[in-house]
Every structure is written in structure tokens, then in C-alpha cells.
Scaffold this active site. Structure first.
Site, mmCIF file in Angstrom:
data_model
loop_
_atom_site.group_PDB
_atom_site.id
_atom_site.type_symbol
_atom_site.label_atom_id
_atom_site.label_comp_id
_atom_site.label_asym_id
_atom_site.label_seq_id
_atom_site.Cartn_x
_atom_site.Cartn_y
_atom_site.Cartn_z
ATOM 1 N N HIS A 1 0.823 -1.207 0.000
ATOM 2 C CA HIS A 1 0.000 0.000 0.000
ATOM 3 C C HIS A 1 0.859 1.260 0.000
ATOM 4 C CE1 HIS A 1 -3.781 -2.084 0.692
ATOM 5 N NE2 HIS A 1 -3.191 -2.824 1.616
ATOM 6 N N CYS B 1 -4.835 -25.648 -13.456
ATOM 7 C CA CYS B 1 -5.308 -26.970 -13.006
ATOM 8 C C CYS B 1 -5.069 -27.180 -11.512
ATOM 9 C CB CYS B 1 -4.675 -28.078 -13.836
ATOM 10 S SG CYS B 1 -3.059 -28.598 -13.265
#
Ligand SMILES: Cc1cc2nc3c(=O)[nH]c(=O)nc-3n(C[C@H](O)[C@H](O)[C@H](O)COP(=O)(O)OP(=O)(O)OC[C@H]3O[C@@H](n4cnc5c(N)ncnc54)[C@H](O)[C@@H]3O)c2cc1C
Length: 477
Positions: free
Chosen positions: A49, A434
Site C-alpha cells: 500500500h 489446473c
């Protein structure tokens, strides 16, 4: 006897170990789990941030801004991905635009550079697929994204190279003190030290109260996420926050450093560290995210996960020496922006210790780390690597293009993996579309062979997560 024991191997404990390992002192880290970064550090938005959010004058504001400024160089040194993509806080009406002004002013007061209020057109130029509801934004150019696991593993790998003892699967159960010497009893043994750094995340109040009086309370606040395939990742370029309102801070839509998209989190106060996801909250996140982007295809969801914030009852970080126990330091209440702040917090621990006695810098210490990222090499470089070691020519994880060579390398690192997810966190094998469906078995076999364990000892992740329990019939599992 150690000079310093750090309790907890999340990003805060590992950053502390990284910086302290540059000094002449003996250090151990004690960690409950069989790997580092397996608490809150494992499950968050991965955003460094900029620092416009915390209240001016708070510890959060101070360490957020300092951490954000330090992170890029540190990630380069540690050879971990860091994308300075920037972030937007999105406004949906005129009241939100007013709130953006407040956040902007807060950012300026906190010392954040390169903050801009953008109108609708400027906002859409940066992020074209925003929903039609967006009317403007606060653009924080210094905001970035990282991979929290790789970052933490890298910090502690360097610390271990510098002589730190990392003691995994060592849950601290009791702490006593006699003649200025602490005795720390864990699930594995007893260790003595002169200083304790408590970086135990959600459990930091419990760890403090093993020896001290009650000085703060940690409130666990869970946040849930969708992780979407890279096909969706292409839709988002910046970390997109919603304007805080009476409905809370909103949910974020973020790119990841690996090219996926994550959507979340919510904020739900819970009783203990419970990492379950629920359909109710996930549906809420899906609905709320449409304010930001209504073109997200949630059918491309490849995993859901939750993380638990360690929010303190002081609504700020707790970074101080215990009032009731001398030489016991709390680095607690590390809710967001704790990932961003961790490098700055760890950097300053030496200042506090040096008020007690003078620790000198080592003449030689390691600051950097280098890894092979096979898929990023040129064709010629790949061929050269394969000629030296044919294991780099065998792809184990097709989705993420991870080679057997890279997986074997991590067993020669200072902190070898102990589980399938430990390999995933180090190499990305199993992180793709996957989710280990194709490579999981191959990864499990490499793990079995390298750790020299039986089939029923193969762990997915933490202790007790064995993937095979009993023999189905005589002869095999
Ligand atoms: C949903 C969510 C989103 C977030 N997003 C962001 C973000 O985008 N940017 C940002 O800056 N921050 C973010 N954060 C906050 C950030 O993840 C945390 O501040 C940071 O990971 C805290 O690190 P830590 O080392 O204090 O705690 P942890 O990672 O929890 O580490 C503490 C460690 O202590 C160990 N431990 C506990 N008790 C004991 C014991 N008795 N003995 C031994 N070991 C023990 C635990 O096993 C754990 O490994 C987010 C958090 C959440 C939950």
C-alpha cells in the site's frame, strides 16, 4: 543461549530476522508450522500500500509509508517479483469524490508521494474495463504488488545464510524468566535467550500473556477471496479499491504478480483462526465487485481462500516493549498494511535493542539472494542450463512452466520445503489453472524421494495434512 528469540515466522518475524542477522548476535526463530509464511502472511491481497489510508500520526501510517519506500529495492535484492502497478480508489458518486479528497489529504500528511485525484476520463484511460458506475478515482502511483510467500521465504533464507537458527514445528507453549534470562518451552524443547521478539500474529496476545500481564487483545478478522485464472488477469492492470463508505472498505479487484486476478476480501470478525470460505460471503464479494468491474467471469475461478487479520483493540499496530516484562518486545496487531510495513518494522528492531546494549554490525553478511526462473530465460540460456543439468529440460508443472530442476533446487536451499504446498510457494508448481491436477502426483513423488519418507507421510501443507492415510489394499496406497 541466544541473544534474541523471535516467535513467529510470518513476514514480520522473518523481516526482523533478516535485518538483525546483519549484526553480531545469536538469533533463533521459533515457528509452530512446518514452513514459514504459513499464517496470515499466506493469505492476503499482496498489495504494498502507498500509505494514504492509515490515520496520520499512527504507527500504521509511519511504517506503511516507510515500508512502501523500502520494498522495491529489497525485492530486487531478494530476487522476488515486485510490480509497481499503482492503485486506484474508485468513487461512485459525489460523496465518494469528497472521501477521495480526504484520503488524498491524509496521504499528503502521511508523506505519500505521487498521489493524484483523477476524473472519470483519466481513470478509464488507466483501467478501461471499469464499470459504468465509476465517476473518478484517487491514483496512488507508488502502490505495488508482490508475492507474500516468496518475499517472506527470501527474507528468512538470507537470515539463515547469515547464521539465524530457524526452528520450524516448534510451537511456543510457555515462557519463564529468571535473572534476565528467558526460558522458552516449545513442543520440541527448551531454548534460552535474553530478548524476545513476539511476532506471533493472531496469537501474539496469547504469547505475551504466557509471561506478561494483559496489555492488548487481538481480534481475528477473516477475509475471503476468489483467485481467477490468468485469462481474467488480463482485464486488470492496477489494484482497484472501492471508496470506503458506510458499507465498509468494499472489495478489491487486483492483479497478482503471476498474472492472475484476485477479488476480495470481506471483513468478518471471528472467534479464532478459521480459514473456511463460505458461499454466503463469496456471493457477497461477487456482487460487490461488479461495482468495480461487471465483466469479471467468475467461471474462471480456480481457487477460493481466506486469511485472518490480527486486528488489535488499539486499532493500530502494537510495536513496543512489554510494559510488564523487560526485554520482551511485541510486534503485534499486524492487520493490513502489515505486509507493506513489515520490512520497515524489522529494520528498526535493532534501534530498540541498541538502547539496551550495543550490538555491532558484522563485517561480512549476506543481503541478497538469486534464484533460477527458467521460464524467463532466453532460448540460448535455457539450452545452456539443460546441457549442464537435464532436469531443467523436464517440465513438471505445465500451467506455470516449472521444471524439475527448479523443484530440485529448492531442496538445496537454506529452508527446504516439507510439503507439496511448500514446493508450490517456492516454485509456483501447482499454482496454475489446473491447481496441481496434472503435476500434483509428480511433485508428491519428488517430495517423497527428497525427504526420504513413506507415501503416508506426504503432506499437502501443515502438519496433519497427509494426502494418503491408509493402504486401500495390501501392496499399495
Ligand atoms: C484478508 C487480508 C488481506 C490483507 N491484505 C494486505 C495487503 O494487501 N497489504 C498489506 O500490507 N497487508 C495486508 N494484510 C495484512 C498482512 O497479511 C499481515 O499484516 C501480515 O501478513 C502479518 O504478518 P505477521 O508476521 O505479523 O503474522 P503471521 O503471518 O500470522 O505470522 C505469525 C506466525 O507466528 C506463528 N505463531 C503463532 N503462535 C505461535 C507460537 N505459540 N509458537 C510459535 N509460533 C507461533 C504462526 O504460526 C505464524 O506463522 C492482509 C491481511 C488479510 C488477512
Amino acid at each position: 543461549m541466544y541473544d534474541v528469540i523471535i516467535i513467529g515466522a510470518g513476514v514480520v518475524g522473518c523481516s526482523t530476522a533478516y535485518w538483525l542477522s546483519q549484526y553480531e548476535m545469536s538469533i533463533a526463530i521459533l515457528e509452530t508450522h512446518n514452513d514459514v509464511a504459513n499464517g496470515t502472511t499466506k493469505a492476503n491481497s499482496g498489495c504494498m500500500h502507498a500509505g494514504y489510508d492509515p490515520q496520520p500520526g499512527s504507527l500504521m501510517a509511519k511504517y506503511n509509508v516507510e515500508g512502501s519506500l523500502m520494498a522495491k529495492e529489497l525485492c530486487e535484492k531478494l530476487d522476488v517479483p515486485y510490480n509497481n502497478d499503482g492503485s486506484l480508489v474508485l468513487a461512485y458518486n459525489q460523496q465518494d469524490v469528497q472521501t477521495l479528497q480526504e484520503l488524498y489529504q491524509r496521504g499528503i500528511q502521511n508523506g505519500v508521494k505521487e498521489l493524484y485525484i483523477l476524473d472519470e476520463k483519466e481513470t478509464r484511460k488507466l483501467e478501461p474495463l471499469l464499470s459504468e458506475k465509476v465517476v473518478g478515482s484517487l491514483y496512488a502511483k507508488t502502490s505495488a504488488i508482490i508475492d507474500p510467500w516468496r518475499y517472506t521465504i527470501a527474507l528468512v533464507e538470507v537470515a539463515v545464510e547469515n547464521g539465524v537458527d530457524l526452528k520450524l514445528s516448534n510451537e511456543v507453549k510457555a515462557i519463564t524468566k529468571e535473572n534476565d534470562v528467558f526460558t522458552v518451552t516449545t513442543s520440541k524443547g527448551q531454548y534460552k535467550c535474553r530478548y524476545i521478539i513476539n511476532a506471533a500474529g493472531v496469537y501474539s496476545d496469547i504469547v505475551h500473556e504466557m509471561i506478561g500481564e494483559k496489555e492488548f487483545t487481538i481480534i481475528p478478522v477473516r477475509g475471503q477471496y476468489f483467485l481467477l485464472d490468468k485469462s481474467e488477469g488480463e482485464k486488470v492492470h492496477l489494484t482497484l479499491f472501492q471508496c470506503p463508505s458506510k458499507y465498509g472498505k468494499g472489495v478489491a479487484v487486483c492483479p497478482t504478480v503471476h498474472g492472475n486476478m484476485i477479488v476480495g476480501p470481506d471483513a468478518e470478525t471471528i472467534q479464532f483462526e478459521d480459514l473456511a470460505t463460505t458461499s454466503e460471503v463469496l456471493n457477497y464479494i461477487k456482487e460487490r465487485s461488479a461495482l468495480t468491474m461487471d465483466c469479471i467471469n467468475f467461471k474462471e475461478n480456480i481457487r477460493n481462500f481466506a486469511g485472518v487479520r490480527a486486528r488489535s483493540d488499539r486499532q493500530d499496530f502494537i510495536i513496543e516493549e512489554s510494559k510488564s516484562v523487560k526485554n520482551f518486545y511485541n510486534l503485534a496487531g499486524m492487520a493490513s498494511p502489515g505486509l507493506t510495513a513489515a520490512c520497515a518494522i524489522g529494520y528498526h528492531v535493532i534501534d530498540w535493542l541498541n538502547t539496551k546494549e550495543k550490538f555491532v554490525k558484522k563485517e561480512n553478511y549476506q543481503e541478497t539472494r538469486k534464484k533460477v526462473h527458467f521460464k524467463d530465460l532466453s532460448f540460448e540460456e535455457k539450452n545452456e542450463m539443460i546441457a549442464k543439468n537435464p532436469a531443467y529440460g523436464r517440465i513438471i508443472c505445465r500451467c506455470e512452466q516449472v521444471t524439475e530442476g527448479e523443484i530440485l533446487d529448492c531442496f538445496n536451499s537454506p529452508i527446504p520445503p516439507q510439503s507439496i504446498d511448500g514446493i508450490k510457494r517456492r516454485t509456483n508448481a501447482g499454482m496454475g489453472r489446473c491447481q496441481g491436477g496434472f503435476c500434483g502426483e509428480k511433485v508428491a513423488m519428488i517430495l517423497k524421494e527428497k525427504l526420504n519418507i513413506e507415501f503416508n507421510e506426504i503432506l499437502l501443507d501443515k502438519e496433519g495434512s497427509n494426502i494418503l492415510m491408509n493402504k486401500a489394499k495390501e501392496g499399495d496406497y
